[in-house]
Design an enzyme around this catalytic site. Structure first.
Site, PDB file in Angstrom:
ATOM      1  CG  ASP A 149     -97.316  23.882  -6.387  1.00 18.47           C
ATOM      2  OD1 ASP A 149     -98.655  24.482  -6.796  1.00 18.47           O
ATOM      3  OD2 ASP A 149     -96.828  24.280  -5.083  1.00 18.47           O
TER       4      ASP A 149
ATOM      5  CG  ASN B 150     -94.930  23.557   6.371  1.00 17.43           C
ATOM      6  OD1 ASN B 150     -95.305  24.264   5.426  1.00 17.43           O
ATOM      7  ND2 ASN B 150     -94.883  22.129   6.025  1.00 17.43           N
TER       8      ASN B 150
ATOM      9  CD  GLU C 238     -94.369  20.386   2.379  1.00 13.17           C
ATOM     10  OE1 GLU C 238     -94.347  21.596   3.079  1.00 13.17           O
ATOM     11  OE2 GLU C 238     -95.505  19.899   1.962  1.00 13.17           O
TER      12      GLU C 238
ATOM     13  CG  HIS D 161     -95.363  24.609   1.931  1.00 12.74           C
ATOM     14  ND1 HIS D 161     -96.214  23.613   2.063  1.00 12.74           N
ATOM     15  CD2 HIS D 161     -96.236  25.625   1.757  1.00 12.74           C
ATOM     16  CE1 HIS D 161     -97.342  23.785   1.706  1.00 12.74           C
ATOM     17  NE2 HIS D 161     -97.499  24.962   1.474  1.00 12.74           N
TER      18      HIS D 161
HETATM   19  P1  PGA Z   1    -103.336  28.527   1.203  1.00 16.48           P
HETATM   20  O1  PGA Z   1    -101.898  27.994   0.944  1.00 16.48           O
HETATM   21  O2  PGA Z   1    -103.159  29.824   0.313  1.00 16.48           O
HETATM   22  O3  PGA Z   1    -104.597  27.662   0.927  1.00 16.48           O
HETATM   23  O4  PGA Z   1    -103.346  28.828   2.861  1.00 16.48           O
HETATM   24  C1  PGA Z   1    -100.798  28.592   0.727  1.00 16.48           C
HETATM   25  C2  PGA Z   1     -99.753  27.420   0.664  1.00 16.48           C
HETATM   26  O5  PGA Z   1     -99.880  26.468   0.995  1.00 16.48           O
HETATM   27  O6  PGA Z   1     -98.601  27.858   0.208  1.00 16.48           O
END
Ligand code: PGA
Length: 245
Positions: free
Chosen positions: A67, A136, A143, A138
């Site tokens: 992304d 959450n 999302e 994702h």
């Molecule tokens: P993080 O993010 O590695 O910074 O915890 C993971 C994500 O949001 O996929």
């Protein structure tokens, strides 16, 4: 699903880097799906180290990132283009022409999404996809919601995602509101998926994703359907699973 639990984040990073290097040694032209965020940082450090030590070459590898933010200049330090250069690409021999990220600044974002999917397709799809998980549930920036998209698409970031990522920006107001993300269809088509989570704050979502119902309200739960899912957890992230010991 294969779950591995490590006593330390460092051991997890080493195991993940070794898995990736082993994969590349077996298939030097491998197509890797890469993630950003805090979780992969140690793994990227290990990959750079192994490259410096002459243990691995990325010369024939192709990469696709999950992304990128919409409307954040590519040279902004928090863009994922900049992140990837800083943490991995500047330290290995991956040809820049084969390191792909979606462009969040394209004038026509719908066309950019199609271009990205076509590129992945042309490369033969993703062999190994590395994934973190959001609080959450994702994956990429897919999302939770009533429905999920299969291909690359533009998303509005969930408030909790913007709150979580505010730690990288000055304040939440500076976190972009939208992103371009690979869809769950593309992610699930990867031949091998490495899901990685660290820290007690991920324990609950890891349990929901791996043992809860399969639902678009927890996009990571769709990974339960994947035939080759390898999950790498530190003890803290695994503590809500029955197997954590
Ligand atoms: P993080 O993010 O590695 O910074 O915890 C993971 C994500 O949001 O996929």
């Amino acid at each position: 699903m294969n779950i591995h639990i490590f006593d330390s984040g460092e051991q997890l990073d080493e195991a993940a880097a070794e898995t990736i290097c082993g994969f590349i040694r077996a298939k030097p032209g491998a197509v890797l799906g890469l993630a950003t965020g805090e979780t992969p940082l140690g793994i990227y450090r290990k990959l750079a180290e192994k490259f410096r030590e002459g243990l691995i070459s990325f010369r024939q590898v192709t990469t696709f990132n999950l992304d990128e933010y919409v409307n954040l200049p590519e040279d902004h330090p928090e863009s994922y283009h900049a992140y990837m250069r800083r943490h991995l690409f500047d330290h290995i021999d991956l040809p820049p022409s084969r390191a792909h990220l979606p462009c969040g600044n394209a004038a026509d974002l719908a066309a950019e999404c199609q271009r990205y999917d076509a590129l992945i397709e042309e490369a033969g799809g993703i062999d190994l996809q590395m994934l973190g998980i959001g609080h959450n549930g994702h994956i990429g920036f897919n999302e939770p919601g009533r429905e999920l998209a299969a291909g690359t698409h533009v998303v509005r970031l969930a408030p909790e995602t913007r709150r979580a990522n505010a730690r990288f920006f000055g304040s939440i107001d500076e976190v972009p509101e939208r992103a371009v993300t690979m869809g769950v269809g593309t992610i699930l088509k990867a031949r091998l998926i490495l899901l990685i989570a660290k820290g007690a704050d991920k324990a609950d979502i890891v349990r929901r994703a791996l043992t809860g119902p399969i639902t678009t309200e927890c996009p990571a739960s769709l990974l339960q359907t994947h035939p080759r899912l390898v999950v790498l957890l530190d003890r803290a992230a695994a503590k809500a699973l029955g197997t954590a010991g």
